[in-house]
Design an enzyme around this catalytic site. Structure first.
Site, short mmCIF file in Angstrom:
data_model
loop_
_atom_site.label_atom_id
_atom_site.label_comp_id
_atom_site.label_asym_id
_atom_site.label_seq_id
_atom_site.Cartn_x
_atom_site.Cartn_y
_atom_site.Cartn_z
N ASP A 179 -1.70 4.60 -7.94
CA ASP A 179 -1.82 5.98 -8.11
C ASP A 179 -2.25 6.42 -9.37
OD1 ASP A 179 -0.83 9.00 -7.79
OD2 ASP A 179 -0.08 7.99 -5.91
N ASP A 188 15.56 9.25 -13.01
CA ASP A 188 15.85 8.67 -11.61
C ASP A 188 15.02 7.30 -11.15
OD1 ASP A 188 17.70 9.59 -9.67
OD2 ASP A 188 16.45 11.48 -9.81
N HIS A 212 1.71 12.79 -10.42
CA HIS A 212 1.58 12.38 -8.83
C HIS A 212 2.24 11.13 -8.58
CE1 HIS A 212 -0.52 11.41 -5.19
NE2 HIS A 212 -0.46 12.52 -4.81
N ASN A 226 23.92 8.07 -8.68
CA ASN A 226 23.79 8.25 -10.07
C ASN A 226 24.15 9.64 -10.68
OD1 ASN A 226 21.42 9.32 -9.33
ND2 ASN A 226 20.31 8.74 -11.35
N ASN A 304 -5.66 15.02 3.08
CA ASN A 304 -5.38 16.53 3.24
C ASN A 304 -6.81 17.11 3.54
OD1 ASN A 304 -2.76 15.82 2.59
ND2 ASN A 304 -3.23 16.19 0.72
N ALA A 314 -6.94 4.64 4.34
CA ALA A 314 -5.98 4.85 5.57
C ALA A 314 -6.55 4.15 6.68
CB ALA A 314 -5.58 6.12 5.73
N TYR A 316 -8.51 1.54 7.24
CA TYR A 316 -8.90 0.31 7.50
C TYR A 316 -7.81 -0.30 8.34
CZ TYR A 316 -12.08 0.61 3.52
OH TYR A 316 -13.00 0.88 2.67
N VAL A 319 -4.06 -1.25 7.22
CA VAL A 319 -3.37 -0.46 6.67
C VAL A 319 -2.45 0.53 7.62
CG1 VAL A 319 -3.53 1.61 4.99
CG2 VAL A 319 -5.10 -0.44 4.75
N SER A 368 0.42 12.63 0.83
CA SER A 368 0.92 11.48 -0.10
C SER A 368 2.41 11.17 -0.02
CB SER A 368 0.84 12.21 -1.51
OG SER A 368 -0.52 12.14 -2.22
#
Length: 437
Positions: A179, A188, A212, A226, A304, A314, A316, A319, A368
């Site tokens: 990414d 976090d 992103h 936490n 999108n 996506a 293939y 995947v 995403s």
């Protein structure tokens, strides 16, 4: 929450698709601009109803019909096996190009003044076997629309039950986030982020200069218990940040392919690719196949866009292709649909971490974040079934998805809505009402 934990959050705007004659990657987090520069306390973890307070807001998705977007000055070249170095150099010079990068399997990246002309000339060269455009991708993220709590998203995919069934994933289980990078110092994520890699040449390592990638990583592995922030689906796993998209959320297949291969070679058990675009290249397809051959579970956002075109990586075959639903389990209008969609997961009002120009939390929309939920689910399955192959994990997630669209597999919902608890052995949740035929 203690005042010291209050973070200043600035609003984010996603870059909209540009209607250019090229492969168009999907939406990305772009500029960070002030909207309501107010501080807010991070929502408590699992069961928080964080409907109050000021949260970053992102512009609404814009449905467009993009076309493939090649690099304006670079092409991917595969030489004939018997072509000599001299012949290659001669043909490159005659075409007005030069080699700028060597890729696996005999491919190189060649650049010139105009990619289209360079491609035409090299296609006629006696030393060249194949020439392809270096297609541009971008992050598949979108915007914030409604103020719903994280709880609604996680309960929609039955995460609370799944967490009890799977247990806590070990830090030795590695999810690569291919990414924009990941903010390793986000509270976090701190201590969960491994040393990363930058395929873009920006010199940032695995750091996030966009936001992103950190949003994706938080959904997968945000710390649970936490007393601040969010709960990640697979809290406990290690995140391997692989930067393949630039500060604007864009990247080319040469970088994406390099990042996927690097992740596969550096311990990734799961690779999340919350990026997408139209068109396919052999370089990207080969990288995905290589990672799959190494036993990696590959997950990608369908994108999108609008309409039934195939999107990559996506689409293939190795995947898991993930679309987005709203809180009711209905596919949203910005989620791409095609015959390669495998399953869907919530992609509206997903509350997660942000780590671009500042650290904080955002609510975001986009495929995403649906893909990130599936990657987290894959990590839970691998925690419960550590000897399973990548294909077994993927098959389990699709086989246990809850019927959500027309009965049977379809091009909008794939096999259905992600059901984490069912994937880990719980009884399937009954389908509520007729879903069509």
């Amino acid at each position: 929450m203690a005042a010291g934990r209050i973070s200043t959050v600035r609003a984010l705007l996603f870059a909209l698709l540009l209607p250019v004659a090229s492969l168009q990657p999907v939406h990305a987090l772009a500029a960070v601009v002030p909207e309501r520069p107010a501080a807010f306390a991070a929502a408590p973890q699992v069961a928080a109803d964080a409907g109050t307070g000021d949260f970053a807001r992102l512009a609404a998705p814009k449905a467009e019909r993009p076309t493939p977007e090649p690099s304006p000055n670079a092409v991917l070249v595969r030489w004939l096996p018997g072509a000599s170095a001299g012949a290659r150099a001669r043909d490159l010079k005659a075409a007005g190009g030069r080699v700028t990068a060597q890729l696996p399997n005999g491919w190189t990246v060649a650049t010139g003044k105009a990619a289209a002309a360079l491609r035409d000339r090299l296609a006629r060269a006696s030393s060249v076997a194949r020439v392809e455009p270096d297609l541009r991708r971008r992050a598949a993220g979108e915007d914030v629309l409604y103020a719903k709590a994280q709880r609604s998203v996680l309960e929609a995919v039955r995460w609370p039950e799944a967490r009890n069934l799977a247990g806590t994933p070990a830090a030795g289980l590695v999810v690569a986030v291919v990414d924009t990078g990941v903010a390793a110092n986000h509270p976090d994520l701190a201590g969960r982020v491994l040393p990363g890699y930058d395929a873009t040449g920006a010199g940032t390592g695995g750091a996030d200069d966009n936001g992103h990638g950190t949003a994706v990583a938080g959904i997968v592995a945000g710390k649970t218990g936490n007393d601040e922030g969010i709960s990640g689906v697979a809290s406990g796993v290690s995140i391997l940040p692989v930067k393949v998209l630039d500060a604007d959320g864009y990247g080319y297949d040469s970088d994406v392919a390099e990042g996927v291969r690097w992740a596969a070679d550096h311990g990734a058990d799961i690779i999340n690719m919350s990026l997408s675009g139209l068109g396919s290249t052999t370089v990207l397809a080969d990288a995905v196949a290589y990672a799959h051959s190494r036993g990696v579970v590959l997950v990608a956002a369908v994108g999108n866009f609008i309409g039934g075109a195939l999107t990559y990586p996506a689409s293939y075959p190795d995947v898991l292709s993930v679309g987005a639903t709203d809180g009711s389990g209905d596919v949203v209008d910005f989620s791409q649909w095609n015959e390669e969609v495998d399953l869907v997961a919530p992609g509206v009002d997903v509350f997660t971490t942000y780590g671009g120009s500042s650290l904080g939390y955002v609510r975001a929309d986009g495929t995403s974040f649906s893909a990130a939920l599936v990657s987290g689910a894959a990590a839970l399955v691998r925690t419960q079934q550590p000897t399973w192959s990548a294909d077994q994990v993927a098959a389990r997630l699709t086989a246990t998805a809850r019927e959500a669209g027309p009965y049977g597999r379809d091009r909008y919902y794939g096999s259905g809505l992600l059901d984490m608890a069912a994937a880990l052995g719980a009884a399937a949740r009954p389908v509520s009402g007729p879903r069509g035929t």
